[in-house]
Design a protein around this motif. Structure first.
Motif, PDB file in Angstrom:
ATOM      1  N   PRO A  49      -5.334   2.009   1.354  1.00 15.64           N
ATOM      2  CA  PRO A  49      -4.256   3.050   1.042  1.00 15.64           C
ATOM      3  C   PRO A  49      -5.365   4.412   1.443  1.00 15.64           C
ATOM      4  CG  PRO A  49      -5.617   2.382  -0.771  1.00 15.64           C
ATOM      5  CD  PRO A  49      -5.624   1.180   0.310  1.00 15.64           C
ATOM      6  N   ASP A  50      -5.031   5.643   1.253  1.00 18.54           N
ATOM      7  CA  ASP A  50      -6.009   6.761   1.694  1.00 18.54           C
ATOM      8  C   ASP A  50      -7.165   6.771   1.010  1.00 18.54           C
ATOM      9  OD1 ASP A  50      -3.675   7.799   2.978  1.00 18.54           O
ATOM     10  OD2 ASP A  50      -2.761   9.112   1.362  1.00 18.54           O
ATOM     11  N   THR A  96      -3.234  -5.940  -1.916  1.00 21.15           N
ATOM     12  CA  THR A  96      -2.266  -5.021  -0.995  1.00 21.15           C
ATOM     13  C   THR A  96      -2.361  -5.150   0.233  1.00 21.15           C
ATOM     14  OG1 THR A  96      -1.741  -2.602  -0.699  1.00 21.15           O
ATOM     15  CG2 THR A  96      -4.009  -3.058  -0.773  1.00 21.15           C
ATOM     16  N   HIS A 124       0.842  -1.122   0.103  1.00 28.71           N
ATOM     17  CA  HIS A 124       0.206  -0.141   0.049  1.00 28.71           C
ATOM     18  C   HIS A 124       0.885   1.611  -0.047  1.00 28.71           C
ATOM     19  CE1 HIS A 124       0.856   0.211   4.405  1.00 28.71           C
ATOM     20  NE2 HIS A 124       0.570   1.498   4.207  1.00 28.71           N
ATOM     21  N   GLN A 125       2.016   1.082   0.500  1.00 29.79           N
ATOM     22  CA  GLN A 125       2.886   2.329   0.459  1.00 29.79           C
ATOM     23  C   GLN A 125       3.479   2.718  -0.907  1.00 29.79           C
ATOM     24  OE1 GLN A 125       5.862   0.994   3.368  1.00 29.79           O
ATOM     25  NE2 GLN A 125       4.956   1.945   4.978  1.00 29.79           N
TER      26      GLN A 125
END
Length: 258
Positions: free
Chosen positions: A234-235, A230, A208-209
């Motif tokens: 994420p955001d 993932t 996710h990064q």
């Protein structure tokens, strides 16, 4: 302290902190800044790090990804979670393709749980681990060996893939943005594309990064994959972007079920 020992300690610091500071290294090892510059030059030439102003980093850039030896020591919990989720897509008797990378190497070892399988890979770590395992028909792709990626790449790899067919291919990527998956190395991109073309189904694996980042080469559209996995959400803005594009993102749990 010998140069090799000092450089290994610099690598260890990078694994722990992702970045190192030139002045701090000179003080830590009681050597000149010029000596540290030479150390960083050596490690950069070996593909281990990327020099930045005042130090170095192992964070991926548009044209850089750290050496396999660095990546295999990072994010083990996330890799395990994604691999376990990916394993749910595999049934005994399948023919499975797995690409290069430390994430893929973790999945490769887990595939033992699904034998009998036919496994096609250019990942040297998987070849070494699974050779001779009962219930695994291992098709090891040849080509030019890349120490940086610990994988076989090039025309020989791509030609072999064009003559093979798999039920599913697991493809990893260091960058996803704008509905596309990216990679910084053209030989790696071509090998991954050849796997995608030679598989009935495809699954993309991405930390996710790495979502929201790009790299030099577009590898594939996210819509080309049947599944995208993932390790953590994420955001919210990124999730909304996926939803609007009609792309399903599977979040692997990194929590211990106990």
């Amino acid at each position: 302290m010998r140069r090799e020992e000092r450089q290994q300690l610099i690598v260890n610091l990078l694994v722990e902190n992702k970045t190192v500071d030139l002045d701090d290294l000179a003080d830590r090892f009681t050597v000149s800044k010029m000596t540290i510059h030479r150390d960083l030059d050596d490690l950069e030439q070996a593909g281990v790090l990327r020099k930045v102003r005042g130090g170095a980093t192992i964070d991926a850039g548009t044209q850089f990804e750290s050496d396999f030896r660095i990546r295999e020591r990072q994010g083990n919990e996330a890799k395990l979670a994604m691999a376990e989720t990916a394993l749910e897509l595999v049934e005994p008797g399948m023919t499975v393709m797995v690409n290069d990378g430390s994430m893929a190497a973790v999945l490769g070892e887990m595939l033992l749980q699904k034998r009998p399988l036919t496994l096609i890979t250019n990942n040297a770590a998987i070849m070494e681990r699974l050779k001779g395992e009962a219930g695994i028909t291992l098709i090891a792709l040849g080509g030019i060996y890349s120490a940086k990626f610990n994988a076989y790449l090039g025309v020989v790899t791509e030609e072999a893939l064009s003559r093979l067919r798999a039920d599913i291919a697991f493809i990893s990527t260091p960058a996803v943005s704008g509905g596309r998956a990216y990679h910084m190395d053209d030989n790696v991109v071509r090998a991954k594309r050849a796997m995608i073309a030679s598989s009935t189904r495809t699954c993309l694996l991405v930390n996710h990064q790495r979502i929201g980042h790009t790299a030099l080469h577009v590898m594939a559209d996210l819509a080309d994959f049947d599944a995208i996995i993932t390790d953590s959400a994420p955001d919210a803005a990124v999730l909304e972007e996926f939803e609007q594009a009609g792309i399903t993102l599977t979040i692997a749990s990194t929590q211990d079920p106990t």
